[in-house]
Design a protein around this motif. Sequence first.
Motif, PDB file in Angstrom:
ATOM      1  N   PHE A  70       0.893  -1.231  -0.043  1.00  0.00           N
ATOM      2  CA  PHE A  70      -0.011   0.223  -0.025  1.00  0.00           C
ATOM      3  C   PHE A  70       0.973   1.248   0.074  1.00  0.00           C
ATOM      4  CE2 PHE A  70      -2.556  -3.442   2.241  1.00  0.00           C
ATOM      5  CZ  PHE A  70      -3.596  -2.983   1.379  1.00  0.00           C
ATOM      6  N   THR A  71       0.458   2.329  -0.674  1.00  0.00           N
ATOM      7  CA  THR A  71       0.761   3.700  -0.657  1.00  0.00           C
ATOM      8  C   THR A  71       0.173   4.252   0.520  1.00  0.00           C
ATOM      9  OG1 THR A  71      -0.666   4.527  -2.012  1.00  0.00           O
ATOM     10  CG2 THR A  71       1.407   3.692  -3.088  1.00  0.00           C
ATOM     11  N   ASP A 117       0.014   5.378   8.957  1.00  0.00           N
ATOM     12  CA  ASP A 117       1.051   4.727   9.809  1.00  0.00           C
ATOM     13  C   ASP A 117       1.220   5.080  11.076  1.00  0.00           C
ATOM     14  OD1 ASP A 117       3.693   3.970  10.348  1.00  0.00           O
ATOM     15  OD2 ASP A 117       4.703   5.105   9.082  1.00  0.00           O
ATOM     16  N   ALA A 118       0.780   4.217  11.933  1.00  0.00           N
ATOM     17  CA  ALA A 118       0.788   4.559  13.399  1.00  0.00           C
ATOM     18  C   ALA A 118       2.123   4.321  14.135  1.00  0.00           C
ATOM     19  CB  ALA A 118      -0.284   3.496  14.104  1.00  0.00           C
ATOM     20  N   SER A 119       3.131   4.118  13.550  1.00  0.00           N
ATOM     21  CA  SER A 119       4.534   3.767  14.033  1.00  0.00           C
ATOM     22  C   SER A 119       4.878   5.005  15.204  1.00  0.00           C
ATOM     23  CB  SER A 119       5.593   3.866  13.169  1.00  0.00           C
ATOM     24  OG  SER A 119       5.279   2.749  12.275  1.00  0.00           O
ATOM     25  N   ARG A 120       4.852   6.176  14.902  1.00  0.00           N
ATOM     26  CA  ARG A 120       5.156   7.048  15.672  1.00  0.00           C
ATOM     27  C   ARG A 120       4.198   7.469  17.031  1.00  0.00           C
ATOM     28  NH1 ARG A 120       8.762  11.118  15.965  1.00  0.00           N
ATOM     29  NH2 ARG A 120       9.542  10.427  13.596  1.00  0.00           N
ATOM     30  N   GLY A 121       3.149   7.301  16.734  1.00  0.00           N
ATOM     31  CA  GLY A 121       2.148   7.472  17.730  1.00  0.00           C
ATOM     32  C   GLY A 121       2.258   6.291  18.761  1.00  0.00           C
ATOM     33  N   PHE A 125       3.467   7.107  22.311  1.00  0.00           N
ATOM     34  CA  PHE A 125       2.260   6.877  23.308  1.00  0.00           C
ATOM     35  C   PHE A 125       1.697   8.297  23.164  1.00  0.00           C
ATOM     36  CE2 PHE A 125       4.889   3.827  25.910  1.00  0.00           C
ATOM     37  CZ  PHE A 125       4.042   2.628  25.641  1.00  0.00           C
ATOM     38  N   CYS A 126       1.607   8.751  21.959  1.00  0.00           N
ATOM     39  CA  CYS A 126       1.052  10.098  21.632  1.00  0.00           C
ATOM     40  C   CYS A 126      -0.306   9.972  20.590  1.00  0.00           C
ATOM     41  CB  CYS A 126       1.851  11.005  21.135  1.00  0.00           C
ATOM     42  SG  CYS A 126       1.378  12.435  20.826  1.00  0.00           S
ATOM     43  N   LEU A 127      -1.268  10.488  21.130  1.00  0.00           N
ATOM     44  CA  LEU A 127      -2.587  10.247  20.450  1.00  0.00           C
ATOM     45  C   LEU A 127      -3.072  11.332  19.722  1.00  0.00           C
ATOM     46  CD1 LEU A 127      -4.746   7.846  22.758  1.00  0.00           C
ATOM     47  CD2 LEU A 127      -3.206   7.156  20.754  1.00  0.00           C
ATOM     48  N   ASP A 128      -2.006  12.325  19.671  1.00  0.00           N
ATOM     49  CA  ASP A 128      -2.406  13.564  19.029  1.00  0.00           C
ATOM     50  C   ASP A 128      -2.203  13.536  17.410  1.00  0.00           C
ATOM     51  OD1 ASP A 128      -2.885  14.805  21.292  1.00  0.00           O
ATOM     52  OD2 ASP A 128      -0.856  15.418  21.688  1.00  0.00           O
ATOM     53  N   LYS A 129      -3.332  13.938  16.698  1.00  0.00           N
ATOM     54  CA  LYS A 129      -2.969  14.023  14.968  1.00  0.00           C
ATOM     55  C   LYS A 129      -1.892  14.692  14.702  1.00  0.00           C
ATOM     56  CE  LYS A 129      -6.537  13.692  11.579  1.00  0.00           C
ATOM     57  NZ  LYS A 129      -8.068  13.661  11.441  1.00  0.00           N
ATOM     58  N   GLU A 130      -1.227  15.917  15.418  1.00  0.00           N
ATOM     59  CA  GLU A 130      -0.240  16.417  14.908  1.00  0.00           C
ATOM     60  C   GLU A 130       1.069  15.529  15.054  1.00  0.00           C
ATOM     61  OE1 GLU A 130      -2.197  17.782  17.918  1.00  0.00           O
ATOM     62  OE2 GLU A 130      -3.443  18.611  16.111  1.00  0.00           O
ATOM     63  N   ALA A 131       1.076  14.489  15.952  1.00  0.00           N
ATOM     64  CA  ALA A 131       2.308  13.497  16.029  1.00  0.00           C
ATOM     65  C   ALA A 131       2.469  12.735  14.716  1.00  0.00           C
ATOM     66  CB  ALA A 131       2.090  12.863  17.308  1.00  0.00           C
ATOM     67  N   LEU A 132       1.467  12.541  14.034  1.00  0.00           N
ATOM     68  CA  LEU A 132       1.209  11.636  12.794  1.00  0.00           C
ATOM     69  C   LEU A 132       1.727  12.414  11.715  1.00  0.00           C
ATOM     70  CD1 LEU A 132      -1.845   9.690  13.553  1.00  0.00           C
ATOM     71  CD2 LEU A 132       0.454   8.989  14.184  1.00  0.00           C
ATOM     72  N   ASP A 134       1.879  13.171   7.567  1.00  0.00           N
ATOM     73  CA  ASP A 134       1.120  12.633   6.286  1.00  0.00           C
ATOM     74  C   ASP A 134       2.195  12.085   5.365  1.00  0.00           C
ATOM     75  OD1 ASP A 134      -1.539  13.398   7.070  1.00  0.00           O
ATOM     76  OD2 ASP A 134      -1.057  15.729   6.635  1.00  0.00           O
ATOM     77  N   GLY A 135       3.313  12.390   5.307  1.00  0.00           N
ATOM     78  CA  GLY A 135       4.225  11.889   4.495  1.00  0.00           C
ATOM     79  C   GLY A 135       5.048  10.568   5.042  1.00  0.00           C
ATOM     80  N   HIS A 136       5.986  10.066   4.298  1.00  0.00           N
ATOM     81  CA  HIS A 136       6.819   9.096   4.584  1.00  0.00           C
ATOM     82  C   HIS A 136       7.495   9.388   6.155  1.00  0.00           C
ATOM     83  CE1 HIS A 136       9.399   5.392   5.107  1.00  0.00           C
ATOM     84  NE2 HIS A 136      10.394   6.251   5.120  1.00  0.00           N
ATOM     85  N   ASP A 137       7.563   8.576   7.308  1.00  0.00           N
ATOM     86  CA  ASP A 137       8.339   8.999   8.570  1.00  0.00           C
ATOM     87  C   ASP A 137       9.224   7.991   8.451  1.00  0.00           C
ATOM     88  OD1 ASP A 137       9.054   9.739  10.916  1.00  0.00           O
ATOM     89  OD2 ASP A 137       6.974   9.504  11.899  1.00  0.00           O
TER      90      ASP A 137
END
Length: 192
Positions: A70-71, A117-121, A125-132, A134-137
């Motif tokens: 998936f992209t 991609d939920a890896s960073r969150g 342990f951060c559930l803020d949308k700002e922590a995710l 939109d591009g490749h992380d």
Amino acid sequence: MAQEDVAAGEGAEASSPGLLVELISSPLNLSLLGLCLFLLYQIVRGDRPRAQPDGEEEPPPPPKLKRRDFTLAELRQFDGVQNPRILMAISGKVFDVSRGRKFYGPEGPYGIFAGRDASRGLATFCLDKEALKDGHDDLSDLDTTQRETLSDWEQQFMFKYHHVGKLLKDGEEPTVYSEDEETKEVKDRKND
């Protein structure tokens, strides 16, 4: 003398309070008795599925998804709103978490990760949308503890959910999966 001992024993039994009186005489004993009765009830009752309110039924799980890559844009469609299937990526691996809808669905506590991609969150342990992102992380800024946490999440997802493919980086070509690879993975899971 034996008659005196028997008489003394009978007198002690008559003057000592019964077990029931002993149990209800102390608030601590009452609390412990209540807890024991509640736990006994839970054991006897068992874990029964709860009925849905207003006659609503839990939707049946979607059919198993064939392995593919998936992209980020393709993954976003599987958020539980646009598509009933819910997919999440962790460390570049995409998982079908549809059966965990109460956690990862639109109303769930981890719903923010659906179709992303939920890896960073998960690592932070951060559930803020700002922590995710939109591009490749590339996650290069995570410390050792966060990387270990992410690895633990990945292992948990590998055990619990169906691994459906990988998350493609920009410009990366998708892998062509054969039916044999999927069958082998199912057998390997059963052996673990």
